[in-house]
Design a protein around this motif. Structure first.
Motif, PDB file in Angstrom:
ATOM      1  N   SER A  81       0.763  -1.182  -0.134  1.00 57.89           N
ATOM      2  CA  SER A  81       0.048  -0.030  -0.033  1.00 57.89           C
ATOM      3  C   SER A  81       0.862   1.212   0.009  1.00 57.89           C
ATOM      4  CB  SER A  81      -1.023   0.111   1.207  1.00 57.89           C
ATOM      5  OG  SER A  81      -1.845  -1.026   1.207  1.00 57.89           O
ATOM      6  N   GLU A 108      -3.326   2.369   5.060  1.00 54.11           N
ATOM      7  CA  GLU A 108      -3.268   4.033   5.236  1.00 54.11           C
ATOM      8  C   GLU A 108      -2.484   4.221   6.504  1.00 54.11           C
ATOM      9  OE1 GLU A 108      -6.120   7.725   5.573  1.00 54.11           O
ATOM     10  OE2 GLU A 108      -6.844   5.805   5.262  1.00 54.11           O
ATOM     11  N   GLU A 109      -2.687   3.602   7.755  1.00 52.49           N
ATOM     12  CA  GLU A 109      -2.010   3.940   8.563  1.00 52.49           C
ATOM     13  C   GLU A 109      -1.097   2.663   9.286  1.00 52.49           C
ATOM     14  OE1 GLU A 109      -3.825   6.135  11.669  1.00 52.49           O
ATOM     15  OE2 GLU A 109      -4.288   7.643  10.318  1.00 52.49           O
TER      16      GLU A 109
END
Length: 395
Positions: free
Chosen positions: A364, A386-387
């Motif tokens: 990602s 994303e995190e």
């Protein structure tokens, strides 16, 4: 990605024949005999046992297998976003230095084997002969690699914190503490000798036949013999970004001014820096085997270690803490993706200005640390959401 995956025996990298746009067939499978670290030119023991893989920080694995046609995922575990050191893989275990702690995982399935308490491990680990050596504040700790229990602990009175230790054959450790370097017995922690140098010392100092090569934040490079006597000293125009890499003929170091510097050591020591080349920041270290490789904020660079001539570049992204890893005819590197290149095509120079690509693996986000190679597997710390950041094992 190809459906069939072949495996490459790790060993000596052949000299570059040139650049190509298509890869030759992957090397045949097989494995070299595990080296004797007392006799191996780079102090290798067949494992990725320290920051730069072996005693000389060459990031070149001495024997084993690695995927060259593509990878499948073996396992993944969560990792914090804030990391300062890459993983180390040795003897069926993967050691991940997270802030103020060291975690040990089973290389087969990713299960956690043990972890230190908070503030009990603050440096990159060194793993040799069943022992993990790691610094914590003003202490050097020797831990059992299987259980994490303490074998011995040594406290230093010098100003500064203990940086990552290094070794050549395993019987003696070089331990930087502030501006001091100590040579200590790896079984007891007792001091053989100590020297004060100019500037705070970086950890994971490379070792070779002449002794230990030390870099300081003040821009100094020192080579000290096994008895602590000086062999050479140089002044860099900028602060080193990572521990140096050495081979039989040179010392190579990346600096804060975004340049990589080369010092030739095949003759009597001189005060000269022999060459420099713009490579961007390469905090993860340099790789060398026939040619020198730097990867970081300006992509991947292949450099002639004798002259500093830039042979080719490849756009791999601008992440500074990834670093190249070498096997016999394959060069792995992180960045925007995990890349595998063929830097030594037998077909010679063809059109194009970079190496042939064997495969790539996307996540990602970027590959932040690694790749690290051990026993047929690749280990990276990558952004997987994303995190989300994870230590990923690939085969």
């Amino acid at each position: 990605m190809p459906s069939r995956r072949r495996f490459l025996a790790l060993g000596a990298t052949a000299a570059l024949a040139g650049c190509a746009t298509t890869a030759d067939d992957p090397p045949k499978a097989g494995a070299d005999e595990s080296p004797d670290p007392e006799e191996h030119i780079d102090g290798a023991n067949g494992e990725w046992s320290s920051f730069g893989c072996n005693a000389s920080n060459t990031r070149t694995v001495a024997d084993g297998n690695a995927p060259v046609d593509g990878v499948t995922e073996r396992w993944r575990v969560d990792a914090p976003q804030l990391l300062f050191h890459p993983p180390v893989a040795s003897d069926g275990r993967v050691f991940l230095p997270v802030p103020n702690r060291l975690e040990a995982y089973d290389a087969r399935d990713g299960s956690m084997l043990w972890a230190t308490d908070e503030d009990e491990a603050e440096t990159a680990p060194l793993v040799r002969d069943g022992t993990v050596y790691v610094g914590a504040s003003n202490r050097l700790r020797a831990l059992d690699a299987k259980t994490g229990t303490t074998k011995w602990e040594r406290t230093f009175d010098a100003d500064g914190t203990v940086a990552a230790p290094s070794t050549y054959g395993g019987d003696r450790l070089y331990v930087p503490v502030g501006e001091m370097v100590y040579r200590v017995d790896s079984k007891t922690g007792e001091t053989d000798w100590s020297r004060r140098l100019f500037g705070t010392l970086l950890g994971s100092s490379p070792c070779g036949s002449r002794g230990v090569t030390l870099a300081t934040e003040a821009g100094k490079i020192y080579v000290l013999g096994p008895d602590g006597t000086g062999w050479g000293e140089w002044g860099l125009p900028s602060q080193p970004q990572a521990p140096p890499t050495i081979d039989t003929d040179g010392i190579y170091v990346n600096c804060l001014d975004r340049k990589t510097y080369g010092i030739r050591t095949e003759t009597e020591p001189r005060l000269d820096i022999d060459w420099s080349v713009e490579t961007g920041w390469a905090n993860g270290g340099l790789a060398v085997k026939a040619n020198l490789y730097a990867a970081g904020t300006k992509g991947l660079h292949a450099i002639d270690p004798a002259t500093g001539e830039q042979l080719w570049t490849e756009d791999t992204g601008d992440w500074r803490r990834t670093a190249p890893a070498l096997v016999r005819d394959t060069l792995f590197v992180g960045g925007e993706k995990l890349f595998a290149f063929d830097p030594t095509p037998s077909s010679g120079l063809l059109s194009g200005d970079g190496p042939a690509r064997r495969f790539e693996k996307s996540f990602s986000g970027p590959v932040r640390f690694g790749p690290v190679l051990n026993d047929g597997a690749l280990y990276v710390v990558a952004q997987t959401g994303e995190e989300t950041y994870q230590l990923v094992a690939l085969e």
